[in-house]
Write a protein that holds these residues in place. Sequence first.
Motif, mmCIF file in Angstrom:
data_model
loop_
_atom_site.group_PDB
_atom_site.id
_atom_site.type_symbol
_atom_site.label_atom_id
_atom_site.label_comp_id
_atom_site.label_asym_id
_atom_site.label_seq_id
_atom_site.Cartn_x
_atom_site.Cartn_y
_atom_site.Cartn_z
ATOM 1 N N PHE A 97 20.572 33.058 50.198
ATOM 2 C CA PHE A 97 20.955 34.355 49.640
ATOM 3 C C PHE A 97 21.316 35.334 50.755
ATOM 4 O O PHE A 97 22.334 36.020 50.713
ATOM 5 C CB PHE A 97 19.811 34.912 48.785
ATOM 6 N N VAL A 98 20.460 35.355 51.791
ATOM 7 C CA VAL A 98 20.686 36.283 52.889
ATOM 8 C C VAL A 98 22.010 35.964 53.588
ATOM 9 O O VAL A 98 22.813 36.856 53.878
ATOM 10 C CB VAL A 98 19.507 36.234 53.893
ATOM 11 N N LEU A 99 22.250 34.673 53.805
ATOM 12 C CA LEU A 99 23.509 34.278 54.453
ATOM 13 C C LEU A 99 24.698 34.682 53.589
ATOM 14 O O LEU A 99 25.699 35.198 54.088
ATOM 15 C CB LEU A 99 23.526 32.762 54.696
ATOM 16 N N ALA A 100 24.560 34.461 52.288
ATOM 17 C CA ALA A 100 25.647 34.812 51.379
ATOM 18 C C ALA A 100 25.915 36.315 51.428
ATOM 19 O O ALA A 100 27.065 36.757 51.477
ATOM 20 C CB ALA A 100 25.302 34.384 49.954
ATOM 21 N N PHE A 101 24.830 37.095 51.463
ATOM 22 C CA PHE A 101 25.011 38.546 51.498
ATOM 23 C C PHE A 101 25.644 38.964 52.821
ATOM 24 O O PHE A 101 26.542 39.789 52.858
ATOM 25 C CB PHE A 101 23.663 39.256 51.313
ATOM 26 N N GLN A 102 25.187 38.355 53.901
ATOM 27 C CA GLN A 102 25.735 38.716 55.210
ATOM 28 C C GLN A 102 27.204 38.329 55.314
ATOM 29 O O GLN A 102 28.019 39.095 55.790
ATOM 30 C CB GLN A 102 24.929 38.032 56.322
#
Lengths: 263, 189
Positions: free
Chosen positions: A246-251
């Motif tokens: 999720f964090v990677l996707a948001f970044q």
Amino acid sequence: MTCDDARLLVHAYLDNELDAAQSATMIKHLRDCTACAASYDVYGRLRKALAQPGLYRRAPDALRERWSPAQPAASAAPASPRRRRAPLAYAMAAGFAGALLLTSPAWIAGLRQDGGGGNPVVAEAISSHIRSLQAQHLMDVVSTDQHTVKPWFEGKLDFSPRVKDLTGEGFPLIGGRLDAIAGRSVAALIYKRHLHVINLYQWPADASATASSEEQRHGYTVIRWATEGMHYVAVSDVSAGDLKQFVLAFQNDAGTPTARSPP
Amino acid sequence: MPADLHVISPNPDSVRSARFEALVLPCLDAAYNLARWLARDNADAQDVVQEAMLRALRYFDSFHGSDARVWLLAIVRNTFYTLRTKTPPGSLHESLDEDAHTLVDGGPSPETLTLLAVDVGTLQLALERLPSPLREVIVLRELEECSYKEIAAITEQKIGTVMSRLARARERLKAELAHHPKEVRRHDV
């Protein structure tokens, strides 16, 4: 519907407790009957009058202090004796430490210890996440549309949060909320992963801040990072792998130049 | 006095404590608001909440629901009735049952149309004058914004009873507000 029925049901209608069929009947009756429509209007006003914040009785400070784990800065004096006691409690019995965690400011110090360089922000974020899962606390603005959620924050915060819908990555945006972390107002975005809720908090950071970390506590995963002058904290009970994704996707989606990933 | 609290929890462990702190402590305002409107006195309300929080802590293991606020408010209400009156909450119902107070609503009078102008003090008096079974439903509905289902759970009533009490509470409030201050205002005009 007769006026007699309407006299009782108008209250349930005001409270949004009628089902669709009953509501439709009520709307029709209110259109046809001026007396009931006027009564509906009066009770609507009464509800508004009762919503005045002056009527709400908040817990007095004495009571709050008794029960709240105080902020360290706000209670330096009373904190010191118990902070001294905390290591002793850990040594003696985990149970006793539990009681201390609950009732004394020492719990923040305690979390710092077992978090291994962790941060009270993490504990606060978890508390806030759990709180948000209680009925009616999750969202202030309900929308899957980032162009609805982002403007909603306008005028409510002293910064403009980054809002991205990640439905394509399997993390649909479902809404937003104002929250407070580390003593300041923050934006909280709510995403879903299957049936799980992910809270993403963000607030401005010092330009230089780039710390990132991942921690697990009480079954929750917390990932923190900072980029482009903003702090981000993601909290969820999804697996650590999912939250990282999720964090990677948001970044990525946020267009971060080098998509700095957490270690 | 807060220093004594750490001996109270009978079977503490840090996860349980963290859960209690995260789920129940945020409801402290709600607990106090209900207690204050039931007790109508600051000191009594604090006693009620203090006792209710201790009970909540003691019985926290029995909390399996999803809504800690509803759970805590039910404890606050029970604590109030056991501490303040020796009469169980159930016995207060009779005086209020359906026939005794049928809905008398003659439609809106001109006075009631200015309800919005009612000040907090007047509203507070009118609320405090309501009998407690009516007062608690209106406080839970309007100040705590509970749903009928939640109110039914907190007050251990059927949803139908909640609905009719809420209707009666509002009618009583409307009547109170229409009679007292508005007379004066009308003469002024």
